[in-house]
Design a protein around this motif. Structure first.
Motif, PDB file in Angstrom:
ATOM      1  N   GLU A  16       1.419   8.523  -2.996  1.00 59.31           N
ATOM      2  CA  GLU A  16       0.773   9.250  -4.090  1.00 59.31           C
ATOM      3  C   GLU A  16      -0.417  10.073  -3.575  1.00 59.31           C
ATOM      4  OE1 GLU A  16      -1.707   8.421  -8.182  1.00 59.31           O
ATOM      5  OE2 GLU A  16      -0.345   6.864  -7.470  1.00 59.31           O
ATOM      6  N   LEU A  17      -1.202   9.502  -2.682  1.00 55.22           N
ATOM      7  CA  LEU A  17      -2.322  10.225  -2.083  1.00 55.22           C
ATOM      8  C   LEU A  17      -1.830  11.467  -1.329  1.00 55.22           C
ATOM      9  CD1 LEU A  17      -5.304  10.532  -1.226  1.00 55.22           C
ATOM     10  CD2 LEU A  17      -4.775   8.988   0.696  1.00 55.22           C
ATOM     11  N   LEU A  38       0.787  -1.230   0.000  1.00 51.52           N
ATOM     12  CA  LEU A  38       0.000   0.000   0.000  1.00 51.52           C
ATOM     13  C   LEU A  38       0.825   1.289   0.000  1.00 51.52           C
ATOM     14  CD1 LEU A  38      -2.834  -0.877   2.541  1.00 51.52           C
ATOM     15  CD2 LEU A  38      -2.971  -0.791   0.059  1.00 51.52           C
ATOM     16  N   ASP A  68       0.802   3.778  -3.007  1.00 53.46           N
ATOM     17  CA  ASP A  68      -0.489   4.448  -3.171  1.00 53.46           C
ATOM     18  C   ASP A  68      -0.690   5.530  -2.120  1.00 53.46           C
ATOM     19  OD1 ASP A  68      -1.126   2.853  -5.353  1.00 53.46           O
ATOM     20  OD2 ASP A  68      -2.190   1.374  -4.128  1.00 53.46           O
TER      21      ASP A  68
END
Length: 172
Positions: free
Chosen positions: A65-66, A59, A62
């Motif tokens: 990136e968030l 995870l 991701d």
């Protein structure tokens, strides 16, 4: 005119309320000729994960990136607000956790902080701890208007800032 505030610190996060906080802080800065530092302080997404080493590695890209998207949104809001401000304004960010303590530490160099009530209805509300305002106020000891998350209008605090701080005292 007596200058009340020379340095204003504003809390930036990835919520909608940032634009209202920026507008309020810039109004006060313009009135007092103060410098403004906008400090992006948001809890990284990975902090919300339960500890599970086997899941974290999957995870993590991701979540990074968030966090990058959230920070970029705040940068864009900041850039739009200060584009024609004509003030001394500076962007800063912290990666320290807990973010409230990192922000409070920086507040020690400011005359005024501008912070906001947590916007629980915002999808990015988890980026700001629920006790952010209380922690920052108690640790730093600095004055701060706490702007409501559902601020309507653009004159909040105007009368208080003018009467208490920025008007010269005149004898009767």
């Amino acid at each position: 005119m007596t200058t009340c505030y020379r340095q204003i610190l504003i809390h930036l996060d990835p919520t909608r309320a940032v634009t209202r906080r920026l507008a309020a802080a810039l109004r006060v800065a313009r009135h007092d000729g103060a410098a403004v530092t906008a400090l992006y302080a948001a809890t990284p997404s990975f902090v919300e994960l339960a500890y599970a080493p086997e899941v974290g590695s999957v995870l993590m890209p991701d979540l990074v990136e968030l966090d990058d998207r959230r920070r970029q949104w705040a940068i864009d809001a900041f850039d739009a607000a200060v584009k024609d401000a004509g003030l001394r304004v500076r962007w800063s960010q912290t990666a320290e956790v807990p973010v409230a303590l990192a922000f409070a530490q920086q507040a020690l160099y400011a005359d005024l902080m501008v912070v906001g009530q947590q916007d629980r209805g915002n999808e990015n509300a988890s980026a700001v701890p629920g006790d952010f305002v209380e922690t920052v106020l108690s640790v730093s000891g600095r004055p701060a208007p706490v702007l409501p998350s559902t601020l309507a209008g653009d004159t909040i605090g105007q009368t208080v800032w003018e009467v208490v701080c920025c008007s010269p005292v005149r004898p009767h």
